[in-house]
Design a protein around this motif. Structure first.
Motif, PDB file in Angstrom:
ATOM      1  N   ASP A  35     125.988 -60.032  77.744  1.00 28.38           N
ATOM      2  CA  ASP A  35     126.629 -61.077  76.941  1.00 28.38           C
ATOM      3  C   ASP A  35     127.405 -62.034  77.841  1.00 28.38           C
ATOM      4  N   GLY A  36     127.060 -63.324  77.798  1.00 28.77           N
ATOM      5  CA  GLY A  36     127.779 -64.304  78.591  1.00 28.77           C
ATOM      6  C   GLY A  36     127.327 -64.403  80.027  1.00 28.77           C
ATOM      7  N   THR A  37     126.435 -63.503  80.418  1.00 28.83           N
ATOM      8  CA  THR A  37     125.924 -63.501  81.787  1.00 28.83           C
ATOM      9  C   THR A  37     124.433 -63.814  81.800  1.00 28.83           C
ATOM     10  N   LEU A  38     123.670 -63.077  81.004  1.00 25.35           N
ATOM     11  CA  LEU A  38     122.229 -63.334  80.901  1.00 25.35           C
ATOM     12  C   LEU A  38     121.847 -64.046  79.607  1.00 25.35           C
ATOM     13  N   ALA A  39     122.734 -64.043  78.622  1.00 26.95           N
ATOM     14  CA  ALA A  39     122.427 -64.703  77.341  1.00 26.95           C
ATOM     15  C   ALA A  39     123.709 -65.166  76.674  1.00 26.95           C
ATOM     16  N   ASN A  40     123.629 -66.297  76.008  1.00 26.41           N
ATOM     17  CA  ASN A  40     124.786 -66.864  75.320  1.00 26.41           C
ATOM     18  C   ASN A  40     124.850 -66.302  73.901  1.00 26.41           C
ATOM     19  N   THR A  41     125.226 -65.040  73.805  1.00 30.16           N
ATOM     20  CA  THR A  41     125.193 -64.315  72.530  1.00 30.16           C
ATOM     21  C   THR A  41     126.533 -64.270  71.808  1.00 30.16           C
ATOM     22  N   LEU A  42     127.569 -64.829  72.411  1.00 25.09           N
ATOM     23  CA  LEU A  42     128.877 -64.746  71.758  1.00 25.09           C
ATOM     24  C   LEU A  42     128.891 -65.354  70.353  1.00 25.09           C
ATOM     25  N   PRO A  43     128.280 -66.519  70.115  1.00 23.79           N
ATOM     26  CA  PRO A  43     128.298 -67.078  68.758  1.00 23.79           C
ATOM     27  C   PRO A  43     127.722 -66.145  67.707  1.00 23.79           C
ATOM     28  N   ILE A  44     126.642 -65.454  68.030  1.00 23.09           N
ATOM     29  CA  ILE A  44     126.038 -64.577  67.035  1.00 23.09           C
ATOM     30  C   ILE A  44     126.899 -63.331  66.802  1.00 23.09           C
ATOM     31  N   CYS A  45     127.571 -62.855  67.834  1.00 21.81           N
ATOM     32  CA  CYS A  45     128.480 -61.721  67.662  1.00 21.81           C
ATOM     33  C   CYS A  45     129.616 -62.096  66.718  1.00 21.81           C
ATOM     34  N   PHE A  46     130.180 -63.268  66.902  1.00 20.18           N
ATOM     35  CA  PHE A  46     131.257 -63.728  66.022  1.00 20.18           C
ATOM     36  C   PHE A  46     130.800 -63.783  64.570  1.00 20.18           C
TER      37      PHE A  46
ATOM     38  N   GLU B 274     119.243 -61.481  61.718  1.00 17.77           N
ATOM     39  CA  GLU B 274     118.980 -62.627  60.833  1.00 17.77           C
ATOM     40  C   GLU B 274     119.302 -63.959  61.504  1.00 17.77           C
ATOM     41  N   HIS B 275     120.387 -64.023  62.237  1.00 21.59           N
ATOM     42  CA  HIS B 275     120.851 -65.280  62.816  1.00 21.59           C
ATOM     43  C   HIS B 275     120.432 -65.493  64.267  1.00 21.59           C
ATOM     44  N   HIS B 276     119.714 -64.533  64.849  1.00 24.57           N
ATOM     45  CA  HIS B 276     119.462 -64.586  66.292  1.00 24.57           C
ATOM     46  C   HIS B 276     118.681 -65.821  66.702  1.00 24.57           C
ATOM     47  N   GLU B 277     117.591 -66.090  66.022  1.00 25.60           N
ATOM     48  CA  GLU B 277     116.734 -67.216  66.412  1.00 25.60           C
ATOM     49  C   GLU B 277     117.484 -68.543  66.340  1.00 25.60           C
ATOM     50  N   GLN B 278     118.348 -68.678  65.351  1.00 27.59           N
ATOM     51  CA  GLN B 278     119.097 -69.909  65.166  1.00 27.59           C
ATOM     52  C   GLN B 278     120.204 -70.085  66.202  1.00 27.59           C
ATOM     53  N   LEU B 279     120.888 -68.996  66.553  1.00 26.73           N
ATOM     54  CA  LEU B 279     122.103 -69.095  67.346  1.00 26.73           C
ATOM     55  C   LEU B 279     121.936 -68.764  68.827  1.00 26.73           C
TER      56      LEU B 279
ATOM     57  N   SER C  38     121.436 -53.617  69.363  1.00 22.88           N
ATOM     58  CA  SER C  38     121.593 -55.071  69.415  1.00 22.88           C
ATOM     59  C   SER C  38     121.015 -55.642  70.702  1.00 22.88           C
ATOM     60  N   LEU C  39     121.154 -54.907  71.808  1.00 22.09           N
ATOM     61  CA  LEU C  39     120.567 -55.378  73.057  1.00 22.09           C
ATOM     62  C   LEU C  39     119.056 -55.489  72.927  1.00 22.09           C
ATOM     63  N   ASP C  40     118.426 -54.493  72.306  1.00 20.24           N
ATOM     64  CA  ASP C  40     116.975 -54.525  72.129  1.00 20.24           C
ATOM     65  C   ASP C  40     116.553 -55.719  71.280  1.00 20.24           C
ATOM     66  N   ILE C  41     117.342 -56.042  70.259  1.00 17.01           N
ATOM     67  CA  ILE C  41     117.046 -57.215  69.429  1.00 17.01           C
ATOM     68  C   ILE C  41     117.052 -58.471  70.297  1.00 17.01           C
ATOM     69  N   SER C  42     118.087 -58.608  71.115  1.00 17.35           N
ATOM     70  CA  SER C  42     118.213 -59.803  71.953  1.00 17.35           C
ATOM     71  C   SER C  42     117.128 -59.869  73.022  1.00 17.35           C
ATOM     72  N   LEU C  43     116.877 -58.768  73.692  1.00 19.28           N
ATOM     73  CA  LEU C  43     115.858 -58.776  74.744  1.00 19.28           C
ATOM     74  C   LEU C  43     114.483 -59.133  74.185  1.00 19.28           C
ATOM     75  N   LYS C  44     114.153 -58.590  73.042  1.00 17.75           N
ATOM     76  CA  LYS C  44     112.854 -58.889  72.431  1.00 17.75           C
ATOM     77  C   LYS C  44     112.794 -60.344  71.993  1.00 17.75           C
ATOM     78  N   ALA C  45     113.850 -60.836  71.340  1.00 17.27           N
ATOM     79  CA  ALA C  45     113.860 -62.213  70.841  1.00 17.27           C
ATOM     80  C   ALA C  45     113.781 -63.223  71.976  1.00 17.27           C
ATOM     81  N   LEU C  46     114.378 -62.888  73.123  1.00 18.02           N
ATOM     82  CA  LEU C  46     114.412 -63.801  74.267  1.00 18.02           C
ATOM     83  C   LEU C  46     113.277 -63.546  75.256  1.00 18.02           C
ATOM     84  N   HIS C  47     112.366 -62.630  74.891  1.00 18.79           N
ATOM     85  CA  HIS C  47     111.224 -62.275  75.745  1.00 18.79           C
ATOM     86  C   HIS C  47     111.690 -61.782  77.119  1.00 18.79           C
ATOM     87  N   MET C  48     112.763 -60.989  77.090  1.00 19.12           N
ATOM     88  CA  MET C  48     113.308 -60.439  78.324  1.00 19.12           C
ATOM     89  C   MET C  48     113.125 -58.919  78.407  1.00 19.12           C
TER      90      MET C  48
END
Length: 216
Positions: free
Chosen positions: A10-21, A75-80, A111-121
């Motif tokens: 979070d904040g290093t490899l992906a800008n995920t803070l908005p979705i966490c909030f 739900e909000h990952h793709e948008q945010l 949650s990490l798996d959700i992000s890695l998959k969505a970001l193709h990482m």
């Protein structure tokens, strides 16, 4: 010689803070009827998302609250949360140079798996240590030490890169070289309270460091 680089997520490899909030705000509104600010949520950071909910939610129905968090996160990952081409190019560069890469994050595995998959990482990292895999979260060095052991790389040949004081402190306690990054929005303090060995304000800064410090 740098043989391995371990990253916070979070904040290093992906800008995920908005979705966490957003996900936490939905949870606390639904279960505690509280409207929490971003700063109030940020003050809870340290444990994984499940730990944050278990420790801070007043409602006793914590398991359902956790499920809602993941539902909203997905739900909000793709948008945010958008892919970052510079980060992707950096990872490709490190792999091309045969530098082992790993993740040590306070995020829960789910949650990490959700992000890695969505970001193709997904499938890019040799090792991943999440908040579910340690007893002591950062700034304790447990996660970094585990990562070094799994990567089979010595402390003197490794670097831990993160965007927070907790990341830098964990790396220093693990006796590895540390770098504080300020290359993604929404996260970075104007300065680190715990001084890292290096500060990289851009992905290019990391590449320049490696080109001068490492003989490929």
């Amino acid at each position: 010689m740098i043989k391995a680089i371990i990253f916070d997520f979070d904040g290093t490899l992906a800008n995920t803070l908005p979705i966490c909030f957003v996900a936490f705000q939905d949870v606390f509104k639904e279960f505690d009827n509280k409207d929490l600010s971003s700063d109030e949520i940020r003050a809870m950071f340290g444990p994984s998302e499940t730990g944050i909910i278990r420790e801070n939610l007043e409602n006793s129905n914590k398991e359902n609250a956790i499920e809602l968090y993941y539902e909203k996160y997905l739900e909000h990952h793709e948008q945010l949360v958008k892919p970052n081409s510079e980060i992707n190019e950096m990872i490709a560069y490190l792999k091309e140079k045969d530098i082992k890469i790993g993740i040590v994050t306070g995020k829960a595995r789910r949650s990490l798996d959700i992000s890695l998959k969505a970001l193709h990482m997904d499938n890019l990292f040799e090792i991943i240590i999440t908040g579910d895999d340690v007893i002591h979260p950062k700034p304790h060095p447990e996660g970094v030490v585990k990562a070094l052991s799994l990567l089979e790389v010595g402390k003197n040949d490794s670097m831990f890169i993160g965007d927070s004081d907790a990341d830098i402190e964990a790396g220093l306690k693990a006796n590895v070289m540390t770098a504080g990054v300020q290359w993604l929005p929404d996260y970075q303090p104007s300065e680190f309270s715990v001084k890292p060995n290096y500060i990289f304000e851009s992905v290019t800064d990391l590449k320049k460091y490696l080109e001068t410090a490492v003989q490929f």
